[in-house]
Every structure is written in C-alpha cells, then in structure tokens.
Design a protein around this motif. Structure first.
Motif, mmCIF file in Angstrom:
data_model
loop_
_atom_site.group_PDB
_atom_site.id
_atom_site.type_symbol
_atom_site.label_atom_id
_atom_site.label_comp_id
_atom_site.label_asym_id
_atom_site.label_seq_id
_atom_site.Cartn_x
_atom_site.Cartn_y
_atom_site.Cartn_z
ATOM 1 N N LEU A 100 5.561 34.519 35.926
ATOM 2 C CA LEU A 100 5.262 33.887 34.646
ATOM 3 C C LEU A 100 6.410 34.065 33.637
ATOM 4 N N PHE A 101 6.993 35.259 33.606
ATOM 5 C CA PHE A 101 8.041 35.565 32.641
ATOM 6 C C PHE A 101 9.453 35.374 33.183
ATOM 7 N N SER A 102 9.578 34.823 34.376
ATOM 8 C CA SER A 102 10.900 34.727 35.003
ATOM 9 C C SER A 102 11.854 33.822 34.235
ATOM 10 N N GLY A 103 11.333 32.890 33.471
ATOM 11 C CA GLY A 103 12.217 32.065 32.642
ATOM 12 C C GLY A 103 12.955 32.901 31.614
ATOM 13 N N LEU A 104 12.264 33.876 31.047
ATOM 14 C CA LEU A 104 12.883 34.766 30.068
ATOM 15 C C LEU A 104 13.861 35.734 30.719
ATOM 16 N N THR A 105 13.494 36.287 31.863
ATOM 17 C CA THR A 105 14.355 37.294 32.499
ATOM 18 C C THR A 105 15.586 36.672 33.152
ATOM 19 N N THR A 106 15.557 35.362 33.401
ATOM 20 C CA THR A 106 16.715 34.715 34.023
ATOM 21 C C THR A 106 17.555 33.919 33.024
ATOM 22 N N MET A 107 17.078 33.801 31.801
ATOM 23 C CA MET A 107 17.717 32.948 30.802
ATOM 24 C C MET A 107 19.205 33.266 30.605
ATOM 25 N N MET A 108 19.541 34.529 30.500
ATOM 26 C CA MET A 108 20.919 34.933 30.210
ATOM 27 C C MET A 108 21.884 34.652 31.366
ATOM 28 N N THR A 109 21.379 34.525 32.564
ATOM 29 C CA THR A 109 22.258 34.341 33.731
ATOM 30 C C THR A 109 22.032 33.007 34.436
ATOM 31 N N ARG A 110 21.165 32.173 33.905
ATOM 32 C CA ARG A 110 20.821 30.909 34.587
ATOM 33 C C ARG A 110 22.054 30.042 34.845
ATOM 34 N N HIS A 111 22.965 29.953 33.885
ATOM 35 C CA HIS A 111 24.158 29.116 34.091
ATOM 36 C C HIS A 111 25.008 29.638 35.249
ATOM 37 N N ARG A 112 25.080 30.961 35.393
ATOM 38 C CA ARG A 112 25.838 31.542 36.508
ATOM 39 C C ARG A 112 25.130 31.269 37.827
ATOM 40 N N TRP A 113 23.807 31.402 37.816
ATOM 41 C CA TRP A 113 23.016 31.142 39.017
ATOM 42 C C TRP A 113 23.182 29.684 39.452
ATOM 43 N N ASN A 114 23.126 28.762 38.508
ATOM 44 C CA ASN A 114 23.276 27.344 38.835
ATOM 45 C C ASN A 114 24.645 27.068 39.453
ATOM 46 N N GLU A 115 25.672 27.692 38.907
ATOM 47 C CA GLU A 115 27.026 27.557 39.457
ATOM 48 C C GLU A 115 27.065 28.092 40.891
ATOM 49 N N LEU A 116 26.452 29.243 41.113
ATOM 50 C CA LEU A 116 26.416 29.832 42.452
ATOM 51 C C LEU A 116 25.676 28.930 43.432
ATOM 52 N N MET A 117 24.528 28.404 43.020
ATOM 53 C CA MET A 117 23.759 27.534 43.921
ATOM 54 C C MET A 117 24.527 26.245 44.237
ATOM 55 N N ALA A 118 25.276 25.725 43.279
ATOM 56 C CA ALA A 118 26.110 24.542 43.542
ATOM 57 C C ALA A 118 27.159 24.870 44.601
ATOM 58 N N ARG A 119 27.730 26.057 44.524
ATOM 59 C CA ARG A 119 28.730 26.482 45.512
ATOM 60 C C ARG A 119 28.100 26.692 46.890
ATOM 61 N N VAL A 120 26.898 27.253 46.915
ATOM 62 C CA VAL A 120 26.195 27.456 48.191
ATOM 63 C C VAL A 120 25.902 26.094 48.826
ATOM 64 N N MET A 121 25.426 25.162 48.020
ATOM 65 C CA MET A 121 25.119 23.824 48.538
ATOM 66 C C MET A 121 26.381 23.144 49.072
ATOM 67 N N MET A 122 27.488 23.300 48.368
ATOM 68 C CA MET A 122 28.738 22.717 48.824
ATOM 69 C C MET A 122 29.156 23.343 50.156
ATOM 70 N N GLU A 123 29.019 24.646 50.250
ATOM 71 C CA GLU A 123 29.362 25.371 51.489
ATOM 72 C C GLU A 123 28.498 24.880 52.649
#
Length: 130
Positions: A100-123
């Motif tokens: 339920l609260f994961s939006g708050l706990t991930t907010m500060m790093t979401r942009h980094r996570w999105n960048e990482l997932m884009a790289r994983v998808m490219m790989e």
C-alpha cells in the motif's frame, strides 16, 4: 524461508540494487553491474518490481530518510542483516501494508529504477511498449 535461504536466493541481487538509494546517481558501471546481476537471476520485470517495492524499499528508504544515514556507501553486512530481518517478517498484513505504501517508499528512487528497467529491457531485447 530461513535467513540463509534468503541470503542465498536474494543477497547478491539486493546488494547489487542497493546503490539505487545512495546520495549520488548510479554510474554507468553501477548500472552495468545491476543489469548483469539481474540477468543472472532470471526474474521477470513484474517480479523485479515487487522486489524493489516490498523487499528493498521499506528498508533502504527508511535509512535514506534518517539524518544519521551514511549514503556515500553501505556496510554490506549490516544492510544484509536489515534486509533479511525485514523479509523474514514480510507476510500477511505487513506485506499488504508495504504494498500500500510502496509508492511513498520508492518515490525518491523511482527515476533510477525506471532507468535500470529500461536498460534491462534493452539487454533482453524487449521493447518498452510491448
């Protein structure tokens, strides 16, 4: 699952992803290492998202918010203890609450996570729009 099984199954992945919460942007080397470790674990993007939201963010976001946080680097042993302790208790209402609260706990790093997932998808040769 016991503590040793958690460390065996997730330890390498957790430590590889922890730099997402440091007070600096991950370097190209950091991202390359994260992608390499993720590929070894053969997890879907959906599974990775829940590891990020439920297994890592509740522990690392709490440390990120603390004034005494040491955010240039981590003490891997202490971090692993905190992650194992959190994840051994991650059942029932606790799991639902963190979801339920994961939006708050991930907010500060979401942009980094999105960048990482884009790289994983490219790989993996996946399109971000598939």
């Amino acid at each position: 699952m016991d503590a040793q099984s958690l460390v065996d199954e997730r330890g390498e992945l957790w430590l590889a992803l922890a730099p997402l919460w440091l007070d600096r942007e991950p370097s190209e080397r950091d991202f390359a290492h994260m992608v390499e470790v993720i590929q070894r674990h053969d997890l879907s993007l959906h599974e990775l998202e829940w590891i990020f939201r439920l297994e890592l963010a509740p522990v690392l976001a709490r440390n990120q918010m603390s004034i005494a946080g040491k955010w240039r680097d981590f003490d891997d042993y202490r971090l692993m203890q905190q992650l194992v302790s959190h994840n051994l208790r991650l059942k029932g209402w606790r799991r639902k609450t963190w979801a339920l609260f994961s939006g708050l706990t991930t907010m500060m790093t979401r942009h980094r996570w999105n960048e990482l997932m884009a790289r994983v998808m490219m790989e993996r040769g996946e399109s971000p729009h598939s």
